[in-house]
Design a protein around this motif. Structure first.
Motif, mmCIF file in Angstrom:
data_model
loop_
_atom_site.group_PDB
_atom_site.id
_atom_site.type_symbol
_atom_site.label_atom_id
_atom_site.label_comp_id
_atom_site.label_asym_id
_atom_site.label_seq_id
_atom_site.Cartn_x
_atom_site.Cartn_y
_atom_site.Cartn_z
ATOM 1 N N ARG A 1 -7.549 3.185 -4.831
ATOM 2 C CA ARG A 1 -8.042 2.028 -4.026
ATOM 3 C C ARG A 1 -8.373 0.348 -3.905
ATOM 4 O O ARG A 1 -9.123 0.232 -4.699
ATOM 5 C CB ARG A 1 -9.250 2.981 -3.176
ATOM 6 N N SER B 1 -11.525 6.400 -5.780
ATOM 7 C CA SER B 1 -12.501 5.571 -5.273
ATOM 8 C C SER B 1 -12.222 4.617 -6.027
ATOM 9 O O SER B 1 -12.482 3.464 -5.434
ATOM 10 C CB SER B 1 -13.234 6.351 -5.478
ATOM 11 N N ARG C 1 -12.313 -6.671 -0.100
ATOM 12 C CA ARG C 1 -11.816 -5.126 -0.543
ATOM 13 C C ARG C 1 -11.918 -4.223 -1.586
ATOM 14 O O ARG C 1 -11.955 -2.826 -1.886
ATOM 15 C CB ARG C 1 -10.349 -5.754 -1.249
ATOM 16 N N GLY D 1 -14.042 -1.683 -1.239
ATOM 17 C CA GLY D 1 -13.932 -1.038 -0.450
ATOM 18 C C GLY D 1 -14.053 -1.280 0.741
ATOM 19 O O GLY D 1 -13.326 -0.272 1.589
ATOM 20 N N MET D 2 -13.886 -1.810 1.100
ATOM 21 C CA MET D 2 -13.778 -2.978 2.167
ATOM 22 C C MET D 2 -12.486 -3.685 2.578
ATOM 23 O O MET D 2 -12.330 -4.175 1.952
ATOM 24 C CB MET D 2 -15.761 -4.032 3.356
ATOM 25 N N ARG D 3 -12.333 -4.090 4.437
ATOM 26 C CA ARG D 3 -10.765 -4.250 4.699
ATOM 27 C C ARG D 3 -10.526 -5.908 4.916
ATOM 28 O O ARG D 3 -10.545 -6.046 5.396
ATOM 29 C CB ARG D 3 -10.588 -3.556 6.056
ATOM 30 N N GLY E 1 -9.303 -0.238 0.618
ATOM 31 C CA GLY E 1 -9.822 0.989 1.982
ATOM 32 C C GLY E 1 -8.218 1.415 1.970
ATOM 33 O O GLY E 1 -8.162 2.685 3.002
ATOM 34 N N ASP E 2 -7.091 1.094 1.336
ATOM 35 C CA ASP E 2 -5.952 1.241 1.143
ATOM 36 C C ASP E 2 -5.191 1.978 -0.652
ATOM 37 O O ASP E 2 -6.151 1.615 -1.313
ATOM 38 C CB ASP E 2 -4.997 1.069 1.245
ATOM 39 N N THR E 3 -4.900 2.634 -0.231
ATOM 40 C CA THR E 3 -4.077 2.774 -1.389
ATOM 41 C C THR E 3 -3.174 1.844 -1.923
ATOM 42 O O THR E 3 -2.245 1.876 -1.759
ATOM 43 C CB THR E 3 -3.609 4.330 -1.583
ATOM 44 N N SER F 1 0.584 -0.823 -0.252
ATOM 45 C CA SER F 1 -0.165 -0.145 0.261
ATOM 46 C C SER F 1 1.039 1.269 -0.316
ATOM 47 O O SER F 1 2.310 1.284 0.525
ATOM 48 C CB SER F 1 -1.028 -0.162 1.166
#
Length: 432
Positions: free
Chosen positions: A140, A136, A426, A429-431, A143-145, A117
């Motif tokens: 991403r 977005s 992921r 957008g979820m971890r 949740g991370d770049t 990340s």
């Protein structure tokens, strides 16, 4: 007023000075330890999935703005024949600082910890400048770049003549009717091997209520009725084209030469100022899923990632800043990504109809996730083959998508449902 350039801001963010505090005579003095000058003769190692022409353009452009040496290892892929080998990319990551890879490879490279990340002030400067959809939908993951985009090859509906108000609100059925009745087949959309699946997915946006797979079970949803209708409509329209099989580049060139009345594509070279092309949204489904998302990026869209074995972090971040639209990159980007700006600071720099259109499209952060699965290349190839079979008349839309679903289920069984669910969550957008 002294103006700090973006390159200076990145450099300042990426450089740290070590402070040593000495105590004595009731006085505290701060001694700043000297920082060794960064080595620029050690090449920045870049794995580039693309063409040698792109690599040559990058080397020329980068050398004009930086003394930092670079060494680009080009992985040439013919998307009509194959997808990048994840095993090869994982191995190449061990001896690379940066990798430019298709978006569909990010999930597996991240899961295998081959890439890391992106963090720190320098990255924050870049990501905060990305247009919302690029941030977005591309940068991403979980949740991370993990990736920095440098292009956004979203297709638009181009017209080679002045469009009417009716052209701005076409349904896919109306578009298909116009191909045959008004344009005499002189239109096109990407339908060659390697492109057919992407075009099918772009056609499915807005009608499919369950995107690709179930979030709860990872069961494929691509044989749901909205997908079947989208593929059948695609089959009917493609049969009306004067040239049924075309790539985005072929459509773009034929539009500029005024051989086509309309075409679905994106710029693949600098626009001919005399072509006077206009750009509009893709046609819409006749029945909408009420989804807020109106765009999705192709699984083949390339982005820059950082290897977990990166040995030159600061130089890598400077390169990411430059290739994504930093100062002095314009001429190179016209060779590598002649599509549009991906960052707010570069937006509105072009007055082409496509640039104006896509800047508006990328202004919303709401996007559908790309095909970010483990072994995503296999899933994509199975779908592409199924779509091609339908377009070639070898199967109905329902039969083709049922076949693709069966192949997807086989891949999932081998990889593991739990593994895929973590990757897909992921991507949403979820971890996970």
């Amino acid at each position: 007023m002294h103006r700090v350039t973006r390159r200076q801001a990145i450099s300042q963010s990426a450089t740290c000075l070590a402070g040593i505090t000495l105590l004595g005579c009731n006085r505290t003095d701060e001694v700043v330890a000297p920082v060794a000058a960064a080595r620029t003769d050690i090449p920045l190692r870049i794995t580039w999935v693309g063409s040698q022409d792109e690599a040559d353009a990058i080397e020329r452009g980068w050398s004009s703005v930086s003394e930092q040496a670079i060494a680009i290892n080009v992985v040439v892929i013919d998307r009509s024949q194959s997808v990048p080998s994840i095993a090869d990319l994982t191995e190449l990551a061990k001896s690379s600082d940066l990798l430019s890879v298709p978006l569909m490879m990010v999930a597996e490279l991240a899961s295998s910890e081959s890439i890391e990340s992106l963090t720190g002030d320098a990255i924050s400067v870049i990501t905060s400048d990305l247009l919302p959809a690029m941030r977005s939908g591309v940068a991403r993951y979980g949740g991370d770049t993990f990736a920095i985009p440098y292009a956004a090859n979203l297709p638009a509906l181009f017209f080679s003549t002045n469009r009417s108000e009716a052209d701005l609100a076409l349904s896919w059925k109306e578009y298909g009717d116009r191909v045959g009745a008004d344009w005499n087949g002189k239109a096109g959309e990407p339908t060659t091997a390697g492109w057919a699946a992407s075009m099918f997915l772009w056609r499915s946006i807005g009608s499919a209520q369950r995107w690709l797979v179930s979030r709860e079970t990872f069961e494929p949803t691509i044989d749901d009725e909205p997908y079947v209708q989208a593929l059948d409509q695609m089959r009917q329209t493609v049969a009306r084209y004067e040239t049924p099989r075309q790539t985005p580049s072929q459509i773009w060139q034929r539009l500029q030469q005024r051989e086509l009345a309309a075409g679905i594509t994106f710029p693949t070279s600098q626009a001919n100022s005399e072509a006077e092309l206009s750009a509009a949204d893709l046609p819409s489904p006749e029945s909408s899923s009420q989804s807020l998302a109106s765009l999705a990026f192709s699984p083949w869209l390339n982005a820059i990632t950082m290897s977990a074995n990166c040995r030159q972090t600061d130089a890598s971040k400077l390169f990411m800043d430059w290739i994504s639209g930093g100062e002095g990159s314009e001429s190179t980007r016209q060779m590598v990504a002649p599509y549009n700006a991906v960052r707010s600071s570069d937006a509105s720099s072009s007055l082409t109809p496509y640039a104006q259109w896509i800047e508006k499209k990328l202004g919303s952060p709401v996007t559908l996730p790309s095909m970010q699965f483990i072994s995503a290349g296999e899933y994509y190839a199975a779908l592409d083959h199924a779509v091609m079979d339908c377009l070639d008349g070898k199967s109905t839309a329902a039969e083709a998508l049922a076949s693709a679903k069966s192949h997807w289920q086989s891949i999932t069984k081998r990889v593991g449902v739990d593994v895929q669910l973590r990757a897909w969550r992921r991507a949403n957008g979820m971890r996970a």
